[in-house]
Design a protein around this motif. Structure first.
Motif, mmCIF file in Angstrom:
data_model
loop_
_atom_site.group_PDB
_atom_site.id
_atom_site.type_symbol
_atom_site.label_atom_id
_atom_site.label_comp_id
_atom_site.label_asym_id
_atom_site.label_seq_id
_atom_site.Cartn_x
_atom_site.Cartn_y
_atom_site.Cartn_z
ATOM 1 N N GLY A 72 23.710 7.932 -13.650
ATOM 2 C CA GLY A 72 23.343 7.299 -12.391
ATOM 3 C C GLY A 72 21.947 7.733 -11.981
ATOM 4 N N VAL A 73 21.087 6.765 -11.704
ATOM 5 C CA VAL A 73 19.676 7.051 -11.421
ATOM 6 C C VAL A 73 19.311 6.623 -10.007
ATOM 7 C CG1 VAL A 73 17.287 6.579 -12.093
ATOM 8 C CG2 VAL A 73 19.064 6.800 -13.850
ATOM 9 N N ALA A 74 18.713 7.540 -9.268
ATOM 10 C CA ALA A 74 18.144 7.218 -7.957
ATOM 11 C C ALA A 74 16.724 7.743 -7.827
ATOM 12 C CB ALA A 74 19.011 7.785 -6.834
ATOM 13 N N GLY A 75 16.378 8.763 -8.637
ATOM 14 C CA GLY A 75 15.053 9.352 -8.566
ATOM 15 C C GLY A 75 14.672 9.975 -9.893
ATOM 16 N N PRO A 76 13.455 10.497 -10.012
ATOM 17 C CA PRO A 76 12.981 11.060 -11.278
ATOM 18 C C PRO A 76 13.808 12.242 -11.753
ATOM 19 C CG PRO A 76 11.432 11.496 -9.485
ATOM 20 C CD PRO A 76 12.406 10.505 -8.968
ATOM 21 N N GLU A 77 14.449 12.950 -10.824
ATOM 22 C CA GLU A 77 15.270 14.091 -11.245
ATOM 23 C C GLU A 77 16.460 13.632 -12.084
ATOM 24 O OE1 GLU A 77 16.899 12.585 -7.353
ATOM 25 O OE2 GLU A 77 14.906 12.947 -8.211
#
Length: 229
Positions: A110-115
């Motif tokens: 799951g992706v929401a930001g660069p982290e």
């Protein structure tokens, strides 16, 4: 290199056959009780066998944090080409499944930001990653929510081969692929809710439109000469 178009969440013969006829390169079946696309393993096995008999698409079974017994049943009874892990599985858990079973492994992130992209790099035991949108706070399932993330995050040059997912549909998949024209690690795209007219109900016209749009865009990629869905 073959560009993969994956239609996930198929539940019956009619929609499976429509996806295969349209040229899907991967067909996915969900084994997760809280999903409207859930299939019992016996039903998934029949559809996987049908896809294999056609010989043109790889089959994927999606599970969420499956225990050892469930993984073994999927591999032994359903016999998919790939097992997609779509839960909170750790890199260590993915590595353990990889060591224990002869099946391709896809790990969804799951992706929401660069982290989150950085976190994806720790899953080196997976054969293929799937970058999806991080589910909303009130979501009851980790995927199939029709939510997109900032696809520019998938342009990170450190990424290994991955499928792009999350909020894709026939009208935006070409733009998503074009926006990642310089990302050599983009192996394909994945869709589920974006080709449905109700949760868990695939629209065969949308399935065909998605595949045509994805393949058309893939043909323009610098790394692709004759891409096949």
């Amino acid at each position: 290199m073959t560009f993969l178009v994956k239609i996930c969440g198929l539940r019956d013969v009619a929609t499976l056959d429509a996806a295969l006829a349209a040229g899907a390169g991967m067909v996915g079946f969900v084994h997760f009780a809280r999903s409207p696309r859930h299939l019992e393993l016996a039903d998934a096995a029949r559809l996987v066998a049908r896809a294999r008999a056609r010989g043109q698409a790889q089959s994927v079974v999606l599970a969420v944090d499956p225990d050892d017994a469930t993984v073994a049943r999927i591999v032994e009874e359903v016999k998919p080409d790939w097992l997609q892990l779509h839960g909170a599985e750790t890199p260590e858990r993915v590595a353990a499944i990889q060591a224990a079973h002869d099946v391709g492994l896809i790990k969804a992130i799951g992706v929401a930001g660069p982290e989150d992209v950085t976190r994806a790099l720790t899953y080196d035991a997976a054969d293929l990653l799937l970058l999806d949108a991080r589910p909303p706070r009130d979501a009851t399932r980790p995927g199939g929510n029709g939510v997109a993330f900032d696809w520019a995050l998938a342009g990170d040059g450190r990424l290994p081969p991955f499928l792009l997912s999350g909020g894709l549909h026939p009208d935006n998949v070409a733009d998503a692929i074009a926006g990642l024209a310089g990302q050599a690690s983009l192996a394909g795209v994945d869709v589920s809710s974006g080709v449905e007219n109700a949760p868990g109900v695939k629209d065969t016209a949308l399935v065909g439109a998605f595949i045509r749009a994805a393949v058309g865009a893939a043909c323009q990629r610098p790394s692709m000469k004759e891409p096949v869905a």
